[in-house]
Design a protein around this motif. Structure first.
Motif, PDB file in Angstrom:
ATOM      1  N   THR A  62      -2.427   0.936   6.540  1.00  0.00           N
ATOM      2  CA  THR A  62      -2.966  -0.418   6.455  1.00  0.00           C
ATOM      3  C   THR A  62      -3.295  -0.785   5.015  1.00  0.00           C
ATOM      4  OG1 THR A  62      -3.905  -0.196   8.678  1.00  0.00           O
ATOM      5  CG2 THR A  62      -4.776  -1.963   7.287  1.00  0.00           C
ATOM      6  N   ALA A  63      -3.853   0.178   4.275  1.00  0.00           N
ATOM      7  CA  ALA A  63      -4.198  -0.063   2.871  1.00  0.00           C
ATOM      8  C   ALA A  63      -2.942  -0.310   2.040  1.00  0.00           C
ATOM      9  CB  ALA A  63      -4.977   1.128   2.311  1.00  0.00           C
ATOM     10  N   VAL A  64      -1.865   0.415   2.312  1.00  0.00           N
ATOM     11  CA  VAL A  64      -0.606   0.207   1.586  1.00  0.00           C
ATOM     12  C   VAL A  64      -0.083  -1.203   1.841  1.00  0.00           C
ATOM     13  CG1 VAL A  64       1.821   0.894   1.433  1.00  0.00           C
ATOM     14  CG2 VAL A  64       0.036   2.639   1.480  1.00  0.00           C
ATOM     15  N   MET A  65      -0.125  -1.629   3.104  1.00  0.00           N
ATOM     16  CA  MET A  65       0.350  -2.981   3.419  1.00  0.00           C
ATOM     17  C   MET A  65      -0.510  -4.037   2.736  1.00  0.00           C
ATOM     18  SD  MET A  65       2.347  -5.143   4.779  1.00  0.00           S
ATOM     19  CE  MET A  65       3.366  -4.422   6.062  1.00  0.00           C
ATOM     20  N   ALA A  66      -1.810  -3.826   2.699  1.00  0.00           N
ATOM     21  CA  ALA A  66      -2.691  -4.789   2.037  1.00  0.00           C
ATOM     22  C   ALA A  66      -2.352  -4.905   0.556  1.00  0.00           C
ATOM     23  CB  ALA A  66      -4.150  -4.365   2.215  1.00  0.00           C
ATOM     24  N   GLU A  67      -2.073  -3.779  -0.085  1.00  0.00           N
ATOM     25  CA  GLU A  67      -1.712  -3.802  -1.508  1.00  0.00           C
ATOM     26  C   GLU A  67      -0.350  -4.456  -1.724  1.00  0.00           C
ATOM     27  OE1 GLU A  67      -3.534  -3.223  -3.989  1.00  0.00           O
ATOM     28  OE2 GLU A  67      -5.250  -2.392  -2.900  1.00  0.00           O
ATOM     29  N   ILE A  68       0.581  -4.250  -0.797  1.00  0.00           N
ATOM     30  CA  ILE A  68       1.897  -4.898  -0.906  1.00  0.00           C
ATOM     31  C   ILE A  68       1.733  -6.417  -0.855  1.00  0.00           C
ATOM     32  CG2 ILE A  68       4.069  -5.318   0.315  1.00  0.00           C
ATOM     33  CD1 ILE A  68       4.080  -2.351   1.068  1.00  0.00           C
TER      34      ILE A  68
END
Length: 367
Positions: free
Chosen positions: A338-344
């Protein structure tokens, strides 16, 4: 002929190619410095009748330098430092005489005055060196000290004049810097996606390392963008480029932020790879698509005015990628994914801002 030279250039070993490219990019500033040094010497000798006006060419070279940024400030700092050193040195040496402890005192006092007046690095050094000259070579109380201040003023002014009459193309260096950074991010995005697909920790780490190694390039880009705006302000040849330079300079913060967000994505991806935690394939595809987005942004930066791709072309590509970055992809995912998607998604906002969108408009592109 141009194609032949380009082929010969690319046939050179990489270390030689880097040095040749560095020399080519510095050719105009080197020419400016050489011309300004000679002209300022000639003016000081012929017009002002100074016997050894060594401060004139020195001031001209320092005021120009190889960097475009802050040339006005460098000239002002140089002249100010010389004047402080001469005044302090002349007053003290005529009173206390010359010697070891006198030099210590004169240098300390000149640098103290300079630091109190300004926090720049040039003024204290020039004040100290001028004070040393007065304490060791120049007779105190005579016209020689005043002449040195005049020589410094001549050199600084000639440096600025040469920079205005024979300027570096201000937009070219700024666009080249930004395009180089975006090319690095393009390659890093593709490498990161490949490493995540194959769960290759070394590939993911290499992508992170490349992104981390861009800080010097970011600093250079910012300096050249500031210098480009300065050139367009003082050079009549580029007064018509001010609006364009303003648009190019406006990309500095979004590019910097995009690189920082990518570093976070790569760092989180590395941690997941080390834990043997696979990222959702659709998210990996989006990271791969970022390589295409960085490439069109790179092409946009180096495209000539009126030629494709432009900001609208790049924004269309990014909007297509943004539609794929749906929150539903991580509806039942781990915190790390989820954190990776938020940063993307945050990275996509930065990239859309490189295309000229405001932050609110860019954020509205993502649901």
């Amino acid at each position: 002929m141009t194609d032949w030279l380009r082929r010969r250039f690319h046939a050179l070993p990489p270390p030689v190619r880097r040095r040749v490219r560095r020399l080519w990019l510095s050719a105009v500033p080197i020419t400016q410095c050489a011309l300004a040094a000679g002209v300022s010497w000639w003016i000081a000798v012929v017009i002002f009748d100074h016997p050894q006006p060594f401060f004139a060419p020195i001031a001209a070279v320092i005021s120009l330098g190889l960097s475009l940024g802050k040339r006005w400030r460098r000239s002002a700092e140089l002249v100010t430092g010389v004047v402080i050193g001469i005044i302090v040195g002349d007053l003290l040496i005529s009173w206390i005489g010359s010697g070891t402890w006198q030099i210590i005192l004169v240098v300390a006092l000149a640098m103290t005055v300079a630091v109190v007046l300004d926090d720049g690095p040039i003024i204290p050094i020039q004040a100290a060196s001028s004070a040393v000259l007065v304490a060791t070579l120049l007779p105190p109380g005579e016209v020689g000290g005043v002449n040195r201040a005049i020589d410094a003023l001549i050199g600084g002014l000639i440096g600025i004049l040469i920079g205005a009459l024979f300027p570096v193309n201000p937009a070219h260096r700024a666009r080249r810097d930004a395009a180089g950074l975006l090319a690095t991010m393009r390659d890093s995005s593709r490498r990161l996606a490949a490493g995540l697909r194959d769960m290759e920790e070394q590939e993911v780490f290499a992508a992170l390392t490349a992104a981390r190694g861009t800080q010097e390039a970011i600093n250079t880009m910012r300096a050249d963008m500031r210098g480009g705006k300065e050139v367009s302000a003082i050079s009549p040849l580029y007064w018509g480029s001010r609006e364009r330079l303003q648009r190019i300079s406006a990309t500095a913060d979004p590019i910097d932020n995009a690189v920082r967000n990518f570093r976070i994505i790569a760092r989180r991806a590395l941690a997941m790879t080390q834990r043997r935690e696979a990222l959702h394939p659709d998210i990996v595809d989006i990271i791969d698509d970022l390589g295409e987005a960085f490439e069109i942004l790179r092409a946009m930066m180096i495209a000539k005015p009126g030629e494709p791709p432009d900001q609208a072309d790049a924004a269309r590509v990014l909007r297509t990628i943004a539609r794929k970055a749906k929150p539903e992809l991580v509806a039942n995912s781990s915190l790390a994914e989820t954190a990776v998607m938020a940063e993307i998604r945050s990275l996509l906002v930065d990239m859309l801002m490189i295309c000229g969108l405001g932050r609110s408009s860019a954020a509205a592109t993502l649901r």
